[in-house]
Design a protein around this motif. Structure first.
Motif, PDB file in Angstrom:
ATOM      1  N   UNK A  60      16.651 -15.179  15.419  1.00 17.59           N
ATOM      2  CA  UNK A  60      17.773 -16.055  15.126  1.00 17.59           C
ATOM      3  C   UNK A  60      17.727 -17.264  16.055  1.00 17.59           C
ATOM      4  N   UNK A  61      18.193 -18.394  15.542  1.00 24.26           N
ATOM      5  CA  UNK A  61      18.162 -19.607  16.351  1.00 24.26           C
ATOM      6  C   UNK A  61      16.744 -20.116  16.490  1.00 24.26           C
ATOM      7  N   UNK A  62      16.374 -20.573  17.690  1.00 26.33           N
ATOM      8  CA  UNK A  62      15.001 -21.014  17.931  1.00 26.33           C
ATOM      9  C   UNK A  62      14.064 -19.826  17.746  1.00 26.33           C
ATOM     10  N   UNK A  63      13.048 -19.985  16.924  1.00 26.05           N
ATOM     11  CA  UNK A  63      12.164 -18.859  16.622  1.00 26.05           C
ATOM     12  C   UNK A  63      10.879 -18.923  17.445  1.00 26.05           C
ATOM     13  N   UNK A  64       9.951 -18.020  17.109  1.00 25.18           N
ATOM     14  CA  UNK A  64       8.711 -17.952  17.847  1.00 25.18           C
ATOM     15  C   UNK A  64       7.881 -19.218  17.762  1.00 25.18           C
ATOM     16  N   UNK A  65       7.941 -19.895  16.633  1.00 20.78           N
ATOM     17  CA  UNK A  65       7.194 -21.145  16.488  1.00 20.78           C
ATOM     18  C   UNK A  65       7.722 -22.214  17.438  1.00 20.78           C
ATOM     19  N   UNK A  66       9.027 -22.256  17.587  1.00 23.18           N
ATOM     20  CA  UNK A  66       9.619 -23.199  18.541  1.00 23.18           C
ATOM     21  C   UNK A  66       9.153 -22.889  19.961  1.00 23.18           C
ATOM     22  N   UNK A  67       9.123 -21.604  20.291  1.00 30.37           N
ATOM     23  CA  UNK A  67       8.730 -21.222  21.638  1.00 30.37           C
ATOM     24  C   UNK A  67       7.244 -21.498  21.886  1.00 30.37           C
ATOM     25  N   UNK A  68       6.412 -21.274  20.886  1.00 30.89           N
ATOM     26  CA  UNK A  68       4.983 -21.556  21.025  1.00 30.89           C
ATOM     27  C   UNK A  68       4.760 -23.052  21.238  1.00 30.89           C
ATOM     28  N   UNK A  69       5.533 -23.878  20.531  1.00 33.48           N
ATOM     29  CA  UNK A  69       5.424 -25.316  20.753  1.00 33.48           C
ATOM     30  C   UNK A  69       5.804 -25.664  22.199  1.00 33.48           C
ATOM     31  N   UNK A  70       6.829 -24.987  22.718  1.00 34.49           N
ATOM     32  CA  UNK A  70       7.221 -25.196  24.115  1.00 34.49           C
ATOM     33  C   UNK A  70       6.084 -24.795  25.054  1.00 34.49           C
ATOM     34  N   UNK A  71       5.435 -23.675  24.791  1.00 33.67           N
ATOM     35  CA  UNK A  71       4.325 -23.230  25.627  1.00 33.67           C
ATOM     36  C   UNK A  71       3.198 -24.253  25.642  1.00 33.67           C
ATOM     37  N   UNK A  72       2.954 -24.870  24.487  1.00 40.50           N
ATOM     38  CA  UNK A  72       1.856 -25.846  24.406  1.00 40.50           C
ATOM     39  C   UNK A  72       2.142 -27.091  25.228  1.00 40.50           C
ATOM     40  N   UNK A  73       3.402 -27.318  25.560  1.00 43.63           N
ATOM     41  CA  UNK A  73       3.787 -28.514  26.305  1.00 43.63           C
ATOM     42  C   UNK A  73       3.919 -28.251  27.800  1.00 43.63           C
TER      43      UNK A  73
END
Length: 401
Positions: A60-73
């Motif tokens: 729910x909310x920010x999902x795993x794809x959002x978090x993976x994008x954060x990791x890449x940054x």
């Protein structure tokens, strides 16, 4: 594995506790737990770094794809494992997306995962060469060296050749591929991705290629003196050198220098080189093939050339790249791609080497499709000449004949 710091992102309490117990059972005790992408982000910003992040996708909310994008940054997470109930095709796509974003992806698991699945991926992480602790940030940010450093390294022979074995499905060694490494004085052992772009931009690719060619042939010759038979070697060739009129003559002169048969040498060329017609390149390769050298198309299936162009080339071998192989034990689509390449190669009378075989599942899936040559971490990692000599002895004892 007790020294590892792991971040577990899972929004289902039961799943979180189950996976935490699995990690404890394989010796991982330092586990940070987050039930949302936001809380995982806060944990990373507080701890600054974890060795491995285990990430669910559907939340729910920010999902795993959002978090993976954060990791890449950021440079906070050393490696990523994706665990989800999504279908395999989606997991595969997310893993590739994360990899292309610069994240080190250990693999993906379908729920429910097991402790044995985690152990395989954690063992893979532990087997990877690690930098010294104070160089960690430089390693994970893939620090780029300067042109001056690379030039000096080539001039003073600081670069070294590592060798990754290739074996037949019956276990017998059929050769090795020469791969460049750089034991940097301050950054530790650098992989090609950390310095090859600088070499290419500085116009030093030819110099590196001739260095690697000589290193490979010298190892083949020393093996022949020791065992009575030369070790077949494969070397990646810079596309530009194929345009040089004396290229084939220089290669054959180098083979003769080490008193080797041309059949010992395989030249690996990326498929994209032949996306357009180039008579000069084809002439160089044809002369080498006529003399007995082998020519392999590397990364087959990823280039822009069409099938008709490949049929017209003087090739003897195909190499199926890791991106079609890693995970094929669990992905029927990847198996179909590899099987298609094997069928086509067999009908063309070509030898096939399958790269990127990293697990028993992939190896077993491959064994059902034919008898290609196999290369990958499941067989052996790239190693120094000294370690290769020891590995060959041990492997011969395990697979006599």
């Amino acid at each position: 594995m007790k020294s590892l710091k792991v971040l577990l992102l899972e929004d289902q309490p039961f799943q979180m506790m189950a996976m935490c117990r699995m990690l404890n059972s394989i010796g991982v005790s330092n586990v940070l737990m987050a039930d949302s992408a936001d809380s995982a982000t806060q944990l990373l910003e507080r701890h600054r770094h974890v060795d491995i992040t285990i990430c669910d996708l559907q939340m729910k909310g920010a999902d795993g794809l959002d978090f993976i994008r954060y990791l890449s940054e950021t440079d906070y997470a050393g490696a990523l494992i994706i665990v989800s109930s999504s279908e395999v095709g989606i997991l595969s796509c997310v893993a590739r997306m994360a990899h292309e974003s610069g994240i080190s992806v250990l693999g993906y698991l379908e729920k429910p995962a097991s402790s044995s699945h985690f152990r395989v991926l954690f063992d893979k992480f532990m087997a990877q060469p690690r930098p010294q602790e104070d160089l960690r940030s430089a390693f994970y940010s893939q620090k780029v060296v300067t042109v001056q450093e690379v030039t000096k390294a080539l001039q003073e022979s600081e670069l070294v050749a590592y060798f990754q074995p290739k074996v037949a499905m019956n276990g017998l060694v059929v050769g090795v591929e020469a791969l460049v490494r750089w034991p940097h004085s301050t950054l530790g052992m650098l992989s090609p991705a950390q310095f090859l772009p600088v070499i290419e931009s500085a116009g030093l690719s030819d110099q590196l290629m001739w260095f690697m060619l000589e290193q490979a042939l010298s190892v083949a010759a020393r093996q022949e003196l020791q065992d009575g038979s030369a070790l077949p070697v494969a070397v990646n060739i810079s596309p530009e050198v194929l345009l040089q009129r004396d290229f084939s003559r220089r290669v054959l002169a180098l083979v003769a220098k080490y008193a080797l048969s041309p059949e010992v040498l395989t030249l690996e060329i990326v498929e994209s080189v032949f996306s357009t017609s180039s008579p000069a390149r084809i002439e160089s390769l044809t002369r080498l093939r006529m003399s007995g050298c082998k020519v392999a198309i590397d990364d087959f299936g990823t280039g822009a050339s069409n099938m008709q162009r490949l049929f017209e080339l003087p090739i003897s071998d195909l190499k199926v790249p890791a991106e079609f192989v890693t995970g094929m034990g669990r992905d029927v689509r990847l198996r179909a791609i590899v099987e298609g390449a094997l069928i086509m190669a067999r009908r063309m009378g070509l030898t096939v080497t399958v790269e990127g075989v990293e697990s028993l599942d992939d190896y077993q899936a491959l064994s059902l499709l034919g008898e290609p040559c196999v290369q990958g971490y499941f067989i052996a990692r790239p190693m120094s000449e000294k370690n290769l000599a020891q590995w060959l002895i041990q492997h011969a004892q395990a697979f006599p004949g």
